[in-house]
Design a protein around this motif. Structure first.
Motif, mmCIF file in Angstrom:
data_model
loop_
_atom_site.group_PDB
_atom_site.id
_atom_site.type_symbol
_atom_site.label_atom_id
_atom_site.label_comp_id
_atom_site.label_asym_id
_atom_site.label_seq_id
_atom_site.Cartn_x
_atom_site.Cartn_y
_atom_site.Cartn_z
ATOM 1 N N ALA A 231 0.845 -1.188 0.000
ATOM 2 C CA ALA A 231 0.000 0.000 0.000
ATOM 3 C C ALA A 231 0.881 1.238 0.000
ATOM 4 N N HIS A 232 0.318 2.348 -0.443
ATOM 5 C CA HIS A 232 1.075 3.609 -0.456
ATOM 6 C C HIS A 232 0.101 4.762 -0.359
ATOM 7 N N LEU A 233 0.621 5.929 -0.048
ATOM 8 C CA LEU A 233 -0.163 7.157 -0.136
ATOM 9 C C LEU A 233 0.625 8.158 -0.962
ATOM 10 N N ALA A 234 0.085 8.490 -2.128
ATOM 11 C CA ALA A 234 0.701 9.463 -3.034
ATOM 12 C C ALA A 234 2.140 9.099 -3.352
ATOM 13 N N ASN A 235 2.401 7.804 -3.533
ATOM 14 C CA ASN A 235 3.761 7.348 -3.780
ATOM 15 C C ASN A 235 3.771 6.101 -4.670
ATOM 16 N N PRO A 236 3.173 6.187 -5.862
ATOM 17 C CA PRO A 236 3.048 4.989 -6.705
ATOM 18 C C PRO A 236 4.379 4.423 -7.178
ATOM 19 N N ASP A 237 5.365 5.278 -7.404
ATOM 20 C CA ASP A 237 6.651 4.771 -7.897
ATOM 21 C C ASP A 237 7.340 3.889 -6.862
ATOM 22 N N ARG A 238 7.366 4.342 -5.617
ATOM 23 C CA ARG A 238 7.956 3.516 -4.561
ATOM 24 C C ARG A 238 7.172 2.220 -4.388
ATOM 25 N N ALA A 239 5.846 2.318 -4.471
ATOM 26 C CA ALA A 239 5.017 1.129 -4.313
ATOM 27 C C ALA A 239 5.302 0.126 -5.428
ATOM 28 N N ASP A 240 5.424 0.598 -6.660
ATOM 29 C CA ASP A 240 5.710 -0.305 -7.777
ATOM 30 C C ASP A 240 7.064 -0.985 -7.592
ATOM 31 N N ALA A 241 8.039 -0.231 -7.109
ATOM 32 C CA ALA A 241 9.364 -0.813 -6.877
ATOM 33 C C ALA A 241 9.299 -1.861 -5.777
ATOM 34 N N LEU A 242 8.500 -1.602 -4.741
ATOM 35 C CA LEU A 242 8.356 -2.551 -3.642
ATOM 36 C C LEU A 242 7.648 -3.821 -4.115
ATOM 37 N N VAL A 243 6.613 -3.659 -4.936
ATOM 38 C CA VAL A 243 5.902 -4.815 -5.491
ATOM 39 C C VAL A 243 6.860 -5.701 -6.271
ATOM 40 N N ALA A 244 7.661 -5.079 -7.139
ATOM 41 C CA ALA A 244 8.592 -5.852 -7.958
ATOM 42 C C ALA A 244 9.615 -6.585 -7.090
ATOM 43 N N ALA A 245 10.131 -5.901 -6.075
ATOM 44 C CA ALA A 245 11.188 -6.486 -5.254
ATOM 45 C C ALA A 245 10.670 -7.642 -4.396
ATOM 46 N N VAL A 246 9.555 -7.429 -3.706
ATOM 47 C CA VAL A 246 9.044 -8.515 -2.855
ATOM 48 C C VAL A 246 8.465 -9.643 -3.700
ATOM 49 N N GLY A 247 7.894 -9.290 -4.832
ATOM 50 C CA GLY A 247 7.356 -10.320 -5.707
ATOM 51 C C GLY A 247 8.434 -11.253 -6.224
ATOM 52 N N GLN A 248 9.595 -10.684 -6.520
ATOM 53 C CA GLN A 248 10.708 -11.499 -6.998
ATOM 54 C C GLN A 248 11.296 -12.349 -5.881
ATOM 55 N N ARG A 249 11.510 -11.728 -4.720
ATOM 56 C CA ARG A 249 12.138 -12.443 -3.608
ATOM 57 C C ARG A 249 11.229 -13.542 -3.041
ATOM 58 N N LEU A 250 9.921 -13.344 -3.127
ATOM 59 C CA LEU A 250 8.991 -14.294 -2.523
ATOM 60 C C LEU A 250 8.134 -15.025 -3.559
ATOM 61 N N ALA A 251 8.672 -15.171 -4.736
ATOM 62 C CA ALA A 251 7.917 -15.824 -5.815
ATOM 63 C C ALA A 251 7.488 -17.235 -5.433
ATOM 64 N N ASP A 252 8.364 -17.993 -4.799
ATOM 65 C CA ASP A 252 8.020 -19.367 -4.416
ATOM 66 C C ASP A 252 6.905 -19.387 -3.375
ATOM 67 N N ASN A 253 6.944 -18.443 -2.444
ATOM 68 C CA ASN A 253 5.913 -18.377 -1.396
ATOM 69 C C ASN A 253 4.554 -17.994 -1.970
ATOM 70 N N LEU A 254 4.565 -17.190 -3.025
ATOM 71 C CA LEU A 254 3.320 -16.696 -3.610
ATOM 72 C C LEU A 254 2.633 -17.739 -4.485
#
Length: 285
Positions: A231-254
């Motif tokens: 989640a974010h507030l008025a910060n879509p770029d940081r949120a997108d970067a966080l989505v990409a990073a955690v999505g990659q690191r936790l791909a097996d868990n997801l």
């Protein structure tokens, strides 16, 4: 076959189409901008409007739904055929919403089990959805309430804020902590623990803060199957970067599940301020 309805509040951040599809009723909290009060989710109380008001020092506050407002949701569920209700809400340590639900339950035309998720945002939302899953599988209201509590208890909610000032204004942290953080120019990482906001770590730069959020999310997941929310507030770029990073690191868990990403609702946004990003790790039961 008993008909059981799940009720939650607007801070659970469930998309309207998801809540509708699952038969979940949502009670709005209120956002006060200047001198006007609005229901969270209305066109007048969008996250963008709250963020702009905070930036311009327009007074912003929030308030819980009244017991009467919660009772209306219970009555509507009963009128629609429900013979019992599971009501899942944000932490009672941070809002009076849970108390309003308890008071409303006393006058409800059908039995209500009220659940304090001791969480906020995505974690409260997945708890409400867990209750709906149990009900759809034929479970009882008690089984659904118990599952909602377990799902919320197992979740880890982590977030970063640009400044502690907004949390100080809302009374969620002490003035001394906010002043100290500003004086040292630290970037605070926070978490929800025992239903309250707690300082977790302090780092010196935004980039280090976001990298540390990812590391902490990976630690929280371990080797378990999880759902992830950003989640974010008025910060879509940081949120997108966080989505990409955690999505990659936790791909097996997801296991193919997407990382849910949304702008924080107006009520929670009012307390954390523009720039906030958060990640919630919610292990599956």
């Amino acid at each position: 076959m008993p008909r059981i309805t799940v009720v939650t509040d607007s801070t659970a951040s469930l998309p309207a189409d998801v809540a509708s599809a699952r038969g979940i009723r949502v009670v709005p909290l209120q956002v006060v901008i200047g001198a006007a009060s609005y229901d969270e989710g209305s066109a007048e109380a969008t996250p963008a409007k709250v963020a702009e008001a905070l930036r311009t020092w327009t007074p912003v506050s929030t308030s819980r739904p009244t017991p009467a407002a919660v009772l209306e949701a219970y009555q509507a569920a009963a009128d629609a055929g429900a013979d019992s209700i599971v009501s899942v809400h944000l932490s009672g340590e941070m809002s009076g919403t849970f108390e309003s639900a308890q008071l409303a339950a006393r006058d409800s035309p059908v039995p209500v089990l009220v659940v304090d998720s001791r969480q906020v945002g995505f974690a409260t939302g997945v708890a409400a959805l867990e209750a709906a899953d149990v009900i759809d599988a034929g479970g009882t209201a008690q089984e659904a309430a118990d599952a909602a509590r377990r799902r919320a208890t197992g979740a880890t909610s982590l977030f970063y804020v640009d400044t502690l000032e907004y949390l100080r204004r809302g009374g969620r942290i002490g003035a001394a902590a906010a002043i100290l953080g500003s004086a040292l120019s630290v970037k605070p990482l926070l978490r929800i623990k025992d239903g309250r906001i707690e300082s977790l770590e302090k780092v010196r730069t935004t980039s280090k803060a976001l990298a540390r959020l990812v590391d902490l999310a990976v630690e929280a997941a371990g080797d378990r199957r999880v759902s992830l929310g950003v989640a974010h507030l008025a910060n879509p770029d940081r949120a997108d970067a966080l989505v990409a990073a955690v999505g990659q690191r936790l791909a097996d868990n997801l296991e193919g599940r997407p990382v849910e990403c949304a702008e924080l609702g107006a009520v929670l946004g009012a307390h954390v301020g523009p720039g906030m990003v958060a990640v919630c790790v919610a292990p599956l039961l």
